[in-house]
Scaffold this motif. Structure first.
Motif, PDB file in Angstrom:
ATOM      1  N   LEU A 125       0.816  -1.211   0.000  1.00 42.84           N
ATOM      2  CA  LEU A 125       0.000   0.000   0.000  1.00 42.84           C
ATOM      3  C   LEU A 125       0.854   1.268   0.000  1.00 42.84           C
ATOM      4  O   LEU A 125       0.445   2.285  -0.552  1.00 42.84           O
ATOM      5  CB  LEU A 125      -0.932   0.004   1.212  1.00 42.84           C
ATOM      6  N   HIS A 126       2.010   1.196   0.603  1.00 38.83           N
ATOM      7  CA  HIS A 126       2.871   2.369   0.701  1.00 38.83           C
ATOM      8  C   HIS A 126       4.069   2.284  -0.240  1.00 38.83           C
ATOM      9  O   HIS A 126       5.080   2.926  -0.012  1.00 38.83           O
ATOM     10  CB  HIS A 126       3.356   2.555   2.136  1.00 38.83           C
ATOM     11  N   LEU A 127       3.930   1.519  -1.294  1.00 38.17           N
ATOM     12  CA  LEU A 127       5.050   1.294  -2.209  1.00 38.17           C
ATOM     13  C   LEU A 127       5.501   2.579  -2.879  1.00 38.17           C
ATOM     14  O   LEU A 127       6.683   2.847  -3.004  1.00 38.17           O
ATOM     15  CB  LEU A 127       4.656   0.259  -3.261  1.00 38.17           C
ATOM     16  N   LYS A 128       4.562   3.415  -3.280  1.00 35.07           N
ATOM     17  CA  LYS A 128       4.923   4.641  -3.987  1.00 35.07           C
ATOM     18  C   LYS A 128       5.663   5.615  -3.064  1.00 35.07           C
ATOM     19  O   LYS A 128       6.592   6.289  -3.482  1.00 35.07           O
ATOM     20  CB  LYS A 128       3.664   5.290  -4.537  1.00 35.07           C
ATOM     21  N   GLN A 129       5.266   5.668  -1.791  1.00 39.03           N
ATOM     22  CA  GLN A 129       5.931   6.565  -0.843  1.00 39.03           C
ATOM     23  C   GLN A 129       7.342   6.087  -0.525  1.00 39.03           C
ATOM     24  O   GLN A 129       8.256   6.886  -0.371  1.00 39.03           O
ATOM     25  CB  GLN A 129       5.147   6.640   0.464  1.00 39.03           C
ATOM     26  N   TYR A 130       7.518   4.790  -0.404  1.00 35.97           N
ATOM     27  CA  TYR A 130       8.804   4.243   0.007  1.00 35.97           C
ATOM     28  C   TYR A 130       9.745   3.988  -1.165  1.00 35.97           C
ATOM     29  O   TYR A 130      10.825   3.458  -0.969  1.00 35.97           O
ATOM     30  CB  TYR A 130       8.612   2.928   0.756  1.00 35.97           C
ATOM     31  N   GLN A 131       9.324   4.342  -2.355  1.00 31.58           N
ATOM     32  CA  GLN A 131      10.116   3.998  -3.532  1.00 31.58           C
ATOM     33  C   GLN A 131      11.534   4.554  -3.444  1.00 31.58           C
ATOM     34  O   GLN A 131      12.485   3.863  -3.746  1.00 31.58           O
ATOM     35  CB  GLN A 131       9.422   4.534  -4.783  1.00 31.58           C
ATOM     36  N   ALA A 132      11.660   5.783  -2.997  1.00 31.71           N
ATOM     37  CA  ALA A 132      12.982   6.407  -3.009  1.00 31.71           C
ATOM     38  C   ALA A 132      13.793   6.098  -1.756  1.00 31.71           C
ATOM     39  O   ALA A 132      15.008   5.946  -1.825  1.00 31.71           O
ATOM     40  CB  ALA A 132      12.819   7.914  -3.152  1.00 31.71           C
ATOM     41  N   ASN A 133      13.143   5.992  -0.594  1.00 23.39           N
ATOM     42  CA  ASN A 133      13.915   5.904   0.647  1.00 23.39           C
ATOM     43  C   ASN A 133      13.530   4.719   1.515  1.00 23.39           C
ATOM     44  O   ASN A 133      13.551   4.811   2.719  1.00 23.39           O
ATOM     45  CB  ASN A 133      13.758   7.203   1.441  1.00 23.39           C
ATOM     46  N   ARG A 134      13.212   3.615   0.944  1.00 30.25           N
ATOM     47  CA  ARG A 134      12.837   2.429   1.728  1.00 30.25           C
ATOM     48  C   ARG A 134      14.097   1.661   2.094  1.00 30.25           C
ATOM     49  O   ARG A 134      14.881   1.274   1.223  1.00 30.25           O
ATOM     50  CB  ARG A 134      11.897   1.557   0.895  1.00 30.25           C
ATOM     51  N   ASN A 135      14.283   1.414   3.374  1.00 25.06           N
ATOM     52  CA  ASN A 135      15.485   0.702   3.788  1.00 25.06           C
ATOM     53  C   ASN A 135      15.330  -0.813   3.745  1.00 25.06           C
ATOM     54  O   ASN A 135      16.292  -1.529   3.779  1.00 25.06           O
ATOM     55  CB  ASN A 135      15.935   1.143   5.188  1.00 25.06           C
ATOM     56  N   GLY A 136      14.125  -1.338   3.705  1.00 21.50           N
ATOM     57  CA  GLY A 136      13.900  -2.758   3.513  1.00 21.50           C
ATOM     58  C   GLY A 136      13.969  -3.612   4.761  1.00 21.50           C
ATOM     59  O   GLY A 136      13.976  -4.827   4.662  1.00 21.50           O
ATOM     60  N   TYR A 137      14.014  -2.998   5.950  1.00 24.17           N
ATOM     61  CA  TYR A 137      14.134  -3.790   7.174  1.00 24.17           C
ATOM     62  C   TYR A 137      12.927  -4.709   7.355  1.00 24.17           C
ATOM     63  O   TYR A 137      13.079  -5.904   7.549  1.00 24.17           O
ATOM     64  CB  TYR A 137      14.303  -2.879   8.388  1.00 24.17           C
ATOM     65  N   TRP A 138      11.725  -4.134   7.293  1.00 25.75           N
ATOM     66  CA  TRP A 138      10.538  -4.955   7.520  1.00 25.75           C
ATOM     67  C   TRP A 138      10.278  -5.915   6.375  1.00 25.75           C
ATOM     68  O   TRP A 138       9.666  -6.958   6.553  1.00 25.75           O
ATOM     69  CB  TRP A 138       9.318  -4.074   7.779  1.00 25.75           C
ATOM     70  N   GLN A 139      10.748  -5.558   5.196  1.00 25.31           N
ATOM     71  CA  GLN A 139      10.614  -6.478   4.075  1.00 25.31           C
ATOM     72  C   GLN A 139      11.491  -7.713   4.305  1.00 25.31           C
ATOM     73  O   GLN A 139      11.080  -8.829   4.008  1.00 25.31           O
ATOM     74  CB  GLN A 139      10.994  -5.765   2.784  1.00 25.31           C
ATOM     75  N   GLU A 140      12.668  -7.514   4.859  1.00 28.08           N
ATOM     76  CA  GLU A 140      13.534  -8.644   5.184  1.00 28.08           C
ATOM     77  C   GLU A 140      12.930  -9.488   6.306  1.00 28.08           C
ATOM     78  O   GLU A 140      12.976 -10.717   6.261  1.00 28.08           O
ATOM     79  CB  GLU A 140      14.919  -8.155   5.586  1.00 28.08           C
ATOM     80  N   VAL A 141      12.361  -8.816   7.303  1.00 28.34           N
ATOM     81  CA  VAL A 141      11.730  -9.542   8.411  1.00 28.34           C
ATOM     82  C   VAL A 141      10.562 -10.371   7.900  1.00 28.34           C
ATOM     83  O   VAL A 141      10.417 -11.549   8.261  1.00 28.34           O
ATOM     84  CB  VAL A 141      11.274  -8.557   9.515  1.00 28.34           C
ATOM     85  N   SER A 142       9.739  -9.782   7.037  1.00 25.91           N
ATOM     86  CA  SER A 142       8.592 -10.532   6.531  1.00 25.91           C
ATOM     87  C   SER A 142       9.029 -11.697   5.652  1.00 25.91           C
ATOM     88  O   SER A 142       8.384 -12.754   5.660  1.00 25.91           O
ATOM     89  CB  SER A 142       7.619  -9.619   5.783  1.00 25.91           C
ATOM     90  N   SER A 143      10.127 -11.553   4.925  1.00 25.48           N
ATOM     91  CA  SER A 143      10.590 -12.688   4.114  1.00 25.48           C
ATOM     92  C   SER A 143      11.144 -13.809   4.989  1.00 25.48           C
ATOM     93  O   SER A 143      10.958 -14.989   4.679  1.00 25.48           O
ATOM     94  CB  SER A 143      11.630 -12.229   3.092  1.00 25.48           C
ATOM     95  N   ILE A 144      11.786 -13.447   6.089  1.00 25.12           N
ATOM     96  CA  ILE A 144      12.275 -14.478   7.015  1.00 25.12           C
ATOM     97  C   ILE A 144      11.106 -15.196   7.679  1.00 25.12           C
ATOM     98  O   ILE A 144      11.095 -16.419   7.804  1.00 25.12           O
ATOM     99  CB  ILE A 144      13.216 -13.851   8.059  1.00 25.12           C
TER     100      ILE A 144
END
Length: 124
Positions: free
Chosen positions: A30-49
């Protein structure tokens, strides 16, 4: 089948973990457009784990179910053996059913973060 899921604590763990994974993934979508430039990916890594843990919990449920099957076989109640095998396979199925769509959504997120033009074309 609903009774099998409700009575199995490993199924509850899989469902609760899947709820957390999907909440994190949908938040990122849902927030992909906002995080496009400055997303650090921490929660994305947590969710993949956490997503990778879903089939492993299913495997744990399979092992517990097979141990119950051997216990039923040792007691000589062969008519209950199919129920124990069904419980064993149900947790594997539940773990995979919860994990595969999450992996697909996370792959889409990773691809759209690498290729931001694709996401802007879809939303315009």
């Amino acid at each position: 089948m609903f009774e099998q899921i409700v009575s199995n604590p490993i199924c509850w763990c899989i469902l609760l973990l899947a709820l957390v994974v999907y909440q994190l993934t949908f938040h990122d979508l849902l927030h992909l457009k906002q995080y496009q430039a400055n997303r650090n990916g921490y929660w994305q890594e947590v969710s993949s784990i956490l997503t990778a843990a879903l089939p492993l919990l299913g495997l744990l449920g399979t092992i517990v179910g097979l141990l119950d099957t051997f216990k039923v076989m040792a007691l000589g109640h062969n008519e209950l053996m199919s129920d124990a095998i069904g419980d064993a396979l149900l947790t594997t199925q539940l773990g995979l059913v919860c994990a595969i769509p999450a992996w697909l959504m996370q792959a889409y997120l990773a691809y759209s973060q690498r290729n931001p033009k694709l996401h802007t074309l879809v939303n315009n």
